[in-house]
Scaffold this motif. Structure first.
Motif, PDB file in Angstrom:
ATOM      1  N   GLU A 101      -5.459   3.487  -4.792  1.00 10.36           N
ATOM      2  CA  GLU A 101      -5.920   3.606  -3.411  1.00 10.36           C
ATOM      3  C   GLU A 101      -4.791   4.181  -2.564  1.00 10.36           C
ATOM      4  O   GLU A 101      -3.607   3.952  -2.840  1.00 10.36           O
ATOM      5  N   ASP A 142     -10.161   5.538  -2.256  1.00  7.06           N
ATOM      6  CA  ASP A 142      -9.722   5.173  -3.603  1.00  7.06           C
ATOM      7  C   ASP A 142      -9.925   6.358  -4.547  1.00  7.06           C
ATOM      8  O   ASP A 142     -10.487   7.390  -4.169  1.00  7.06           O
ATOM      9  N   ARG A 143      -9.444   6.194  -5.769  1.00  2.00           N
ATOM     10  CA  ARG A 143      -9.484   7.305  -6.721  1.00  2.00           C
ATOM     11  C   ARG A 143     -10.910   7.773  -6.973  1.00  2.00           C
ATOM     12  O   ARG A 143     -11.185   8.962  -7.053  1.00  2.00           O
ATOM     13  N   ALA A 188       0.827  -1.215   0.000  1.00  6.06           N
ATOM     14  CA  ALA A 188       0.000   0.000   0.000  1.00  6.06           C
ATOM     15  C   ALA A 188       0.858   1.261   0.000  1.00  6.06           C
ATOM     16  O   ALA A 188       2.038   1.234   0.338  1.00  6.06           O
ATOM     17  N   ASP A 201     -11.465   0.951   7.659  1.00 10.57           N
ATOM     18  CA  ASP A 201     -11.562  -0.407   7.122  1.00 10.57           C
ATOM     19  C   ASP A 201     -11.131  -1.386   8.208  1.00 10.57           C
ATOM     20  O   ASP A 201      -9.972  -1.809   8.260  1.00 10.57           O
ATOM     21  N   TRP A 249     -12.115   9.884  -4.142  1.00 12.28           N
ATOM     22  CA  TRP A 249     -11.423  11.161  -4.080  1.00 12.28           C
ATOM     23  C   TRP A 249     -11.983  12.149  -5.088  1.00 12.28           C
ATOM     24  O   TRP A 249     -12.073  13.348  -4.817  1.00 12.28           O
ATOM     25  N   VAL A 288      -3.902   4.664   1.749  1.00 12.36           N
ATOM     26  CA  VAL A 288      -4.326   4.317   3.092  1.00 12.36           C
ATOM     27  C   VAL A 288      -3.744   5.314   4.094  1.00 12.36           C
ATOM     28  O   VAL A 288      -2.809   6.058   3.775  1.00 12.36           O
ATOM     29  N   THR A 327      -9.027   4.187   4.462  1.00 17.36           N
ATOM     30  CA  THR A 327      -8.688   4.115   3.041  1.00 17.36           C
ATOM     31  C   THR A 327      -9.524   5.094   2.224  1.00 17.36           C
ATOM     32  O   THR A 327     -10.594   5.535   2.642  1.00 17.36           O
TER      33      THR A 327
END
Length: 194
Positions: A137, A186-187, A101, A161, A190, A139, A184
């Motif tokens: 992603e 993710d795109r 990650a 998560d 965002w 984190v 977390t």
């Protein structure tokens, strides 16, 4: 090869936000960074405050990672007066169970807490991570007691998560800082962040 703060081209990008400049490390950053790393309140959620030598060694490691990966934890400078506020950035997680990650994180001097700087700087790095770096992603992690950092994560649109919570492998068993929570984003999430 050991990274130093000398040289004409420090590694890593420079990112501008409304109030901040997120930039590569400069020699003048070492003293204020050491001061914040020696502050017991800043380091409450870390195993111990750092000595000047430990802080300088951390800067060298951060520069090495930025050189290797093209990104890392950068210095945070306030644009209006050039004040050094701390560090914020992205880094590859090199330990199980989170590897491979990419983590967003921050550490600011106490005088600059509560002014939205961590959220603003982290948002700049998330933009860079999902844009220029094309990450799927990102984190963030912290200990359960670190409510202020968790609040920043939530303000950034990150979601807890629990399935990925873990015991930090670099912290001894039974230590209060061993359990870590994972957030977390993710795109896709965002792109809808306010």
């Amino acid at each position: 090869m050991t990274a130093t703060l000398a040289g004409p081209t420090p590694p890593g990008p420079t990112i501008e936000t409304e109030r901040l400049l997120l930039r590569p490390w400069l020699p003048r950053d070492r003293a204020p960074f050491a001061a914040l790393n020696a502050d017991p309140e800043v380091m409450t959620h870390f195993p111990a405050p750092l000595t000047r030598a430990e802080s300088d060694a951390l800067v060298a490691r951060l520069i090495e990672r930025s050189t290797r990966d093209g990104f890392g934890f950068s210095a945070v400078e306030r644009r209006t007066d050039g004040a050094f506020l701390g560090m914020v950035g992205l880094t590859r997680v090199g330990f199980a169970p989170l590897a491979p990650a990419v983590e967003v994180g921050w550490r600011l001097a106490r005088a600059h807490w509560g002014q939205g700087y961590a959220t603003e700087a982290a948002a700049g790095w998330l933009d860079h991570g999902f844009g220029a770096l094309d990450l799927p992603e990102i984190v963030a992690m912290t200990v359960p007691a670190n409510a202020p950092s968790q609040a920043v994560m939530v303000r950034l649109g990150m979601v807890r998560d629990p399935a990925r919570d873990f015991d930090h492998p670099h912290i001894p068993e039974g230590h209060r800082l061993r359990p870590h929570l994972v957030f977390t984003i993710d795109r896709a999430a965002w792109t809808t962040w306010p």
